[in-house]
Write a protein that holds these residues in place. Sequence first.
Motif, PDB file in Angstrom:
ATOM      1  N   ILE A  42       5.436   2.425  12.175  1.00  0.00           N
ATOM      2  CA  ILE A  42       4.381   3.295  11.652  1.00  0.00           C
ATOM      3  C   ILE A  42       3.188   3.317  12.609  1.00  0.00           C
ATOM      4  N   GLY A  63       7.076   7.687  12.537  1.00  0.00           N
ATOM      5  CA  GLY A  63       5.978   6.982  11.901  1.00  0.00           C
ATOM      6  C   GLY A  63       4.729   7.799  11.674  1.00  0.00           C
ATOM      7  N   GLU A  98      -0.710   4.341   8.229  1.00  0.00           N
ATOM      8  CA  GLU A  98      -0.140   3.273   7.387  1.00  0.00           C
ATOM      9  C   GLU A  98      -0.189   3.578   5.894  1.00  0.00           C
ATOM     10  N   LEU A 127       6.599   9.643   5.622  1.00  0.00           N
ATOM     11  CA  LEU A 127       6.514   9.607   7.081  1.00  0.00           C
ATOM     12  C   LEU A 127       7.804  10.125   7.704  1.00  0.00           C
TER      13      LEU A 127
END
Length: 307
Positions: free
Chosen positions: A205, A219, A210, A215
Motif C-alpha cells: 500500500i 496499492g 493506507e 485499492l
Amino acid sequence: METDKQSTANIVKRYMRYLKLERNYSENTIEAYRHDLHWLLDYLAANSLTPTEVRLEDLQHFAATIHERGMSAKTQARILSGVRVFYKFLNVDGFMDADPSELLESPRLPQHLPEYLTLEEVDRLEDSMDMSKAESQRNRAIIEVLFSCGLRVSELVNLKLSDIFFEEKFIRVLGKGSKERLVPISDKAIHELQLWFTDRCHLDIKRGEEDYVFLNRRGHHLTRTMILIMIKRQAEEAGIKKTISPHTLRHSFATALLKGGADLRVIQALLGHEDIGTTEIYTHIDTTMLRQEILDHHPRNRNRELK
C-alpha cells in the motif's frame, strides 16, 4: 451605472465564494455553475442589463432565448436552476430587495425511470466472479457495499477504513457538499469486506493510501472509471442484458427499500438527497412494477392472452 461594489465581476466573484464557503460545493460543481451562469451574463450584456436590474420578464425572455438555441430540456432546466440559485444569493446577500426568479418556470422534463437490478440479478453479478483472480473478492465487496448501502460511486472510492464501524454496523459517508451521513451496513456486506481485508493485507500500500478501503494491485485507491469498467464487464459475464453502471446499484438499493415498505423520507436520508423530489422518482418505479405485476398475474389479463 454600476458601482464598484455592484459590478458584475464583483458580484460573480462573491457568488463563487458563496458556493464554495456556504454551500460547500466542490471545485468541479462551482465551475459548472460558473459555466452555466455565463449564458445569463452574455444575454444581459447583449441587452444592456446588469444582474441587479433584472425582472421576471427578463428571465422569461432569457429562458425563451436558450430554448430557441435548440438546447435539450434537461440542459435548459439545469441552466435555469443555476439562475435561481444565483438570484437567491443576490437577494439574501442584499444586492436585491426581491428575488425575480421565484416564479421562473423550467421546461417540463420527460419522466425517465432509472434502470435497477433485482436481488437475484445482484446475486448473479457476485456469483459470476472468477474467485481464482486476485481482485475478485474486492469486486464482490464493491458490488455488495454499493447495493447494501446505496452509495454514490464517488462516495465508495473515498470510503475510508476509519469510516466503517463493524460492531455498530454503520458506515460514515461523506456525500455531496461534504455532508456526512450514517448508513447501516448489512451482515452480507460486512462479510464480503472482511474477506477483502484478508487479501488487502498482502498489498504493497502506497504512502497516503493506507486508510482507503478499496485499492488496486499497486496499492492506490480506485477511481470511478475503474469501478464503472469492472461492473459493466461483470454484467456481461453474468449475462445481464441491462445497461448498468455503479449508479444502477444505488437505484437498486432504493427500489428494494421501497418494495420492502420503507418510508420515502428514510430513503431520502439514506441516499443523502437534499430534496425529497429527487427521491420521488422511486415512487414511479414502484408504480410501474405494480402495473406490470397486474398485467402478468391478474386473471383478467391472463384470460385476455388466452383468447
